[in-house]
Design a protein around this motif. Structure first.
Motif, PDB file in Angstrom:
ATOM      1  N   GLY A  86      99.693   8.023  22.728  1.00  0.00           N
ATOM      2  CA  GLY A  86     100.637   7.579  21.563  1.00  0.00           C
ATOM      3  C   GLY A  86     100.210   7.135  20.442  1.00  0.00           C
ATOM      4  N   ASN A  87      98.859   6.969  20.502  1.00  0.00           N
ATOM      5  CA  ASN A  87      98.049   6.315  19.397  1.00  0.00           C
ATOM      6  C   ASN A  87      96.935   7.503  18.792  1.00  0.00           C
ATOM      7  N   ASP A  88      97.179   8.149  17.800  1.00  0.00           N
ATOM      8  CA  ASP A  88      96.122   9.112  17.598  1.00  0.00           C
ATOM      9  C   ASP A  88      94.774   8.477  17.032  1.00  0.00           C
ATOM     10  N   ASN A 142      84.543  -9.622  20.647  1.00  0.00           N
ATOM     11  CA  ASN A 142      85.107  -9.482  19.332  1.00  0.00           C
ATOM     12  C   ASN A 142      86.371  -8.662  19.275  1.00  0.00           C
ATOM     13  N   LEU A 143      87.160  -8.745  20.260  1.00  0.00           N
ATOM     14  CA  LEU A 143      88.282  -7.821  20.068  1.00  0.00           C
ATOM     15  C   LEU A 143      89.466  -7.967  18.988  1.00  0.00           C
ATOM     16  N   SER A 144      89.499  -7.218  18.338  1.00  0.00           N
ATOM     17  CA  SER A 144      90.575  -7.278  16.898  1.00  0.00           C
ATOM     18  C   SER A 144      92.024  -7.165  17.635  1.00  0.00           C
ATOM     19  N   PRO A 145      92.830  -8.051  17.112  1.00  0.00           N
ATOM     20  CA  PRO A 145      94.247  -8.006  17.555  1.00  0.00           C
ATOM     21  C   PRO A 145      94.817  -6.824  17.785  1.00  0.00           C
ATOM     22  N   GLU A 146      94.658  -5.905  16.808  1.00  0.00           N
ATOM     23  CA  GLU A 146      94.972  -4.243  16.997  1.00  0.00           C
ATOM     24  C   GLU A 146      94.436  -3.880  18.331  1.00  0.00           C
ATOM     25  N   ALA A 147      93.187  -3.830  18.410  1.00  0.00           N
ATOM     26  CA  ALA A 147      92.606  -3.302  19.750  1.00  0.00           C
ATOM     27  C   ALA A 147      93.335  -3.980  21.001  1.00  0.00           C
ATOM     28  N   ALA A 148      93.342  -5.489  20.941  1.00  0.00           N
ATOM     29  CA  ALA A 148      93.902  -6.134  22.316  1.00  0.00           C
ATOM     30  C   ALA A 148      95.293  -5.559  22.522  1.00  0.00           C
ATOM     31  N   ALA A 149      96.090  -5.426  21.390  1.00  0.00           N
ATOM     32  CA  ALA A 149      97.506  -5.109  21.774  1.00  0.00           C
ATOM     33  C   ALA A 149      97.552  -3.656  22.086  1.00  0.00           C
ATOM     34  N   ALA A 150      96.581  -2.881  21.715  1.00  0.00           N
ATOM     35  CA  ALA A 150      96.659  -1.459  22.184  1.00  0.00           C
ATOM     36  C   ALA A 150      96.331  -1.431  23.515  1.00  0.00           C
ATOM     37  N   ILE A 151      95.088  -2.242  23.976  1.00  0.00           N
ATOM     38  CA  ILE A 151      94.514  -2.151  25.405  1.00  0.00           C
ATOM     39  C   ILE A 151      95.671  -2.682  26.267  1.00  0.00           C
ATOM     40  N   ASN A 152      96.324  -3.963  25.904  1.00  0.00           N
ATOM     41  CA  ASN A 152      97.433  -4.355  26.711  1.00  0.00           C
ATOM     42  C   ASN A 152      98.639  -3.531  27.174  1.00  0.00           C
ATOM     43  N   SER A 153      98.955  -2.939  26.144  1.00  0.00           N
ATOM     44  CA  SER A 153     100.139  -2.061  26.202  1.00  0.00           C
ATOM     45  C   SER A 153      99.690  -0.699  27.331  1.00  0.00           C
TER      46      SER A 153
END
Length: 86
Positions: free
Chosen positions: A27-29, A62-73
């Motif tokens: 769901g993320n291109d 150095n995980l960006s908040p965006e990457a962290a959120a994507a990985i968590n979901s």
């Protein structure tokens, strides 16, 4: 939280090695690129008879908040991808 990940691989690196992982989440291109550091190694051979697949555990750096959120979901939606139900 997205603290670490197990990578099943026979191409083991040394503890402390930095690896840049690039993967695409459902769901993320846009591909997510994260820097990781090898924290531990699991070698499953006839000698060690370790439980589970050969591979290594890495922690995110150095995980960006965006990457962290994507990985968590991704991880919360994909439990069966990482664990055998047998």
């Amino acid at each position: 939280s997205a603290g670490g990940l197990f990578i099943a691989t026979h191409h083991l690196r040394r503890i402390g090695d930095r690896i840049t992982l690039k993967f695409q989440l459902p769901g993320n291109d846009k591909a997510v690129e994260v820097e990781t550091e090898v924290r531990w190694i699991r070698e499953n051979s006839a000698l060690t008879r370790a439980d589970g697949a050969t591979g290594m555990g890495v922690r995110f750096i150095n995980l960006s908040p965006e990457a962290a959120a994507a990985i968590n979901s991704f991880l919360s939606n994909r439990d069966s991808l990482y664990y055998d139900d047998e």
